[in-house]
Design an enzyme around this catalytic site. Structure first.
Site, PDB file in Angstrom:
ATOM      1  N   THR A  72      -1.182  -8.519   1.081  1.00  0.00           N
ATOM      2  CA  THR A  72      -1.567  -9.605   2.039  1.00  0.00           C
ATOM      3  C   THR A  72      -2.642  -9.497   2.849  1.00  0.00           C
ATOM      4  OG1 THR A  72       0.622  -9.908   2.153  1.00  0.00           O
ATOM      5  CG2 THR A  72      -0.391 -11.188   3.960  1.00  0.00           C
ATOM      6  N   ASN A 152       3.078 -14.088  -9.704  1.00  0.00           N
ATOM      7  CA  ASN A 152       4.301 -12.956  -9.376  1.00  0.00           C
ATOM      8  C   ASN A 152       5.838 -13.624  -9.442  1.00  0.00           C
ATOM      9  OD1 ASN A 152       3.044 -14.527  -7.003  1.00  0.00           O
ATOM     10  ND2 ASN A 152       5.002 -13.912  -6.061  1.00  0.00           N
ATOM     11  N   SER A 200      -1.734  -3.769  -3.893  1.00  0.00           N
ATOM     12  CA  SER A 200      -0.605  -3.260  -3.259  1.00  0.00           C
ATOM     13  C   SER A 200       0.263  -2.052  -3.922  1.00  0.00           C
ATOM     14  CB  SER A 200       0.393  -4.444  -3.004  1.00  0.00           C
ATOM     15  OG  SER A 200       1.401  -3.903  -2.074  1.00  0.00           O
ATOM     16  N   THR A 238      -6.337   4.257  12.845  1.00  0.00           N
ATOM     17  CA  THR A 238      -6.054   5.401  12.194  1.00  0.00           C
ATOM     18  C   THR A 238      -5.549   5.282  10.962  1.00  0.00           C
ATOM     19  OG1 THR A 238      -5.836   6.553  14.361  1.00  0.00           O
ATOM     20  CG2 THR A 238      -5.061   7.914  12.416  1.00  0.00           C
ATOM     21  N   CYS A 329       9.247 -12.196  -1.559  1.00  0.00           N
ATOM     22  CA  CYS A 329       8.626 -12.445   0.052  1.00  0.00           C
ATOM     23  C   CYS A 329       9.192 -13.656   0.649  1.00  0.00           C
ATOM     24  CB  CYS A 329       7.023 -12.416  -0.079  1.00  0.00           C
ATOM     25  SG  CYS A 329       6.490 -11.280  -1.176  1.00  0.00           S
TER      26      CYS A 329
HETATM   27  N1  PLP Z   1       0.144 -11.189  -3.874  1.00  0.00           N
HETATM   28  C1  PLP Z   1       0.955 -11.291  -4.914  1.00  0.00           C
HETATM   29  C2  PLP Z   1       0.651 -11.789  -6.224  1.00  0.00           C
HETATM   30  C3  PLP Z   1       2.168 -10.693  -4.705  1.00  0.00           C
HETATM   31  O1  PLP Z   1       3.175 -10.627  -5.517  1.00  0.00           O
HETATM   32  C4  PLP Z   1       2.449  -9.930  -3.406  1.00  0.00           C
HETATM   33  C5  PLP Z   1       3.714  -9.251  -3.162  1.00  0.00           C
HETATM   34  O2  PLP Z   1       4.946  -9.805  -3.481  1.00  0.00           O
HETATM   35  C6  PLP Z   1       1.619  -9.959  -2.434  1.00  0.00           C
HETATM   36  C7  PLP Z   1       0.168 -10.641  -2.826  1.00  0.00           C
HETATM   37  C8  PLP Z   1       1.522  -9.291  -1.093  1.00  0.00           C
HETATM   38  O3  PLP Z   1       1.571  -7.805  -1.165  1.00  0.00           O
HETATM   39  P1  PLP Z   1       2.012  -7.109   0.235  1.00  0.00           P
HETATM   40  O4  PLP Z   1       3.534  -7.087  -0.276  1.00  0.00           O
HETATM   41  O5  PLP Z   1       1.671  -5.653  -0.339  1.00  0.00           O
HETATM   42  O6  PLP Z   1       1.501  -7.668   1.397  1.00  0.00           O
END
Ligand code: PLP
Length: 381
Positions: A72, A152, A200, A238, A329
């Site tokens: 993110t 996703n 990520s 850090t 999410c």
């Molecule tokens: N972008 C996509 C396509 C994702 O699937 C996700 C997490 O599900 C993210 C961004 C966000 O990643 P993070 O959980 O590391 O913030």
């Protein structure tokens, strides 16, 4: 009761080897990488080795990798930089991007900094490249294109090279959210020469809370977090050294035997598709299931209509099958999936996203299908 984890697009279990390198460093390297004494220098060496190892795997310069706290943050940084530093006045995107992208763009639009344009897609989430070219041909405003490499929720893939070529042809900046594809497809960034991509670690058996932004040395990046001179002043604070070491190890493991992993997971997915088609009459899939156009780790199933559809995920969970409906999410949100809305999917039918990893077995998928069929026959009738 058996317990089967089929929610790897939400997150993956950490690889044993990743835990080992992280715990080893926790025991042996506590120095602050910014300290100039030996304790600090040894931690700094681990940090820079991790960066070099990642850069080597992706064929880019170590200086093009900026470690972040997650995917993110990396998406936020890329889009903000394209607008605030590179002067983009128009953003071309889709309504099915991850919220990390969508909400960042919304904020910039609300602040009156950019104009938002949606490129057309079909009902499988496939971007209309002719429309994209038509939009890009209007070069009156500096433009940034932000399109995810793989969705996703429905797994639809973007032809990254083709979109990048179009962006170059018309002088647009290109950011792609590669959070779901990093570690699952090979990237040759020197060849691709894209502006920004993101990563990520927890999506490929690395730790949570760490990621990176790749910034092409020809593009620019500005910091979201003010503070010290870490990450060449681009991200104060850090460094999450253990997370970064874990990320580098996870990426190394992901790209060792990548083809074998891909084949295995695709086989698992194809097996599930075949069994579902045979045993659940009326089953369909959101997105596409064509292997060249679909992320091999994700299968979004449009299940037969039932009045008790809202009980589906809960019932599967009770029987030991972990999957999700829509994006993890937003799990718990009552607004439904913006992705399914974005492709104008029939959301009157329940859906379940099953997502796999290199550790998923055919037996696990068989168990999940057995449970799903049984739940349809006995619980959701
Ligand atoms: N972008 C996509 C396509 C994702 O699937 C996700 C997490 O599900 C993210 C961004 C966000 O990643 P993070 O959980 O590391 O913030």
């Amino acid at each position: 009761m058996k317990s089967v984890y089929l929610d790897n697009a939400a997150t993956t279990p950490m690889a044993k080897e990743v835990i080992e390198v992280m715990t080893n460093a926790m025991y042996n390297n506590f120095g602050n990488p910014s300290s100039t004494h030996a304790f600090g220098r040894s931690t700094k060496a681990l940090l820079e080795n991790a960066r070099r190892s990642i850069a080597k795997l992706l064929n880019c310069e170590p200086s093009e990798i900026i470690f972040t706290s997650c995917g993110t943050e990396a998406d936020n940084m890329a889009i903000d930089s394209a607008v605030e530093l590179l002067g983009a006045k128009r953003i071309i995107t889709t309504p099915i991007e991850h919220h990390a992208v969508e909400h960042t763009i919304d904020a910039l639009v609300k602040a009156g900094k950019v104009e938002l344009v949606h490129v057309n897609m079909n009902s499988e989430g496939i971007v209309d490249l002719a429309h994209l070219e038509q939009l890009l041909a209007d070069t009156s405003k500096k433009t940034v294109v932000s399109l995810m490499h793989a969705n996703n929720e429905i797994g639809t893939l973007l032809p990254l090279e083709k979109v990048n070529e179009l962006c170059k042809k018309y002088g647009a900046i290109f950011h792609s959210d590669t959070v779901q594809t990093m570690g699952h497809y090979a990237f040759d960034l020197k060849k691709l020469d894209i502006d920004y991509i993101t990563c990520s670690a927890h999506k490929f058996h690395g730790p949570k809370g760490v990621g990176f932004l790749y910034v092409n040395k020809k593009a620019k990046v500005q910091n979201l977090i003010q503070g010290g001179s870490q990450e060449r002043g681009l991200r104060g604070g850090t460094e999450n050294i253990y997370g970064i070491i874990g990320l580098a190890k996870a990426l190394e493991l992901a790209y060792t035997d990548l083809e074998a992993h891909q084949q295995h997971v695709q086989q698992v997915k194809s097996h599930m598709i075949k069994r579902l088609k045979n045993e659940l009459p009326g089953v369909e899939f959101h997105g596409t299931i064509e292997p060249e156009k679909s992320l091999y780790t994700v299968l979004n199933v449009k299940l037969p209509a039932t009045e008790k559809g809202s009980m589906l995920l809960f019932t599967l969970d009770l029987k030991g099958v972990a999957c999700s409906g829509g994006s993890a999410c937003t799990a718990g949100a009552t607004t439904g999936s913006h992705v399914l809305r974005g492709i104008k999917a029939d959301t009157s039918r329940p859906n379940a996203r099953f997502s796999f990893s290199r550790y998923t077995t055919i037996e696990e998928v068989d168990y999940a299908v057995d449970v799903l069929v049984e739940v349809y026959q006995n619980v959701l009738v």
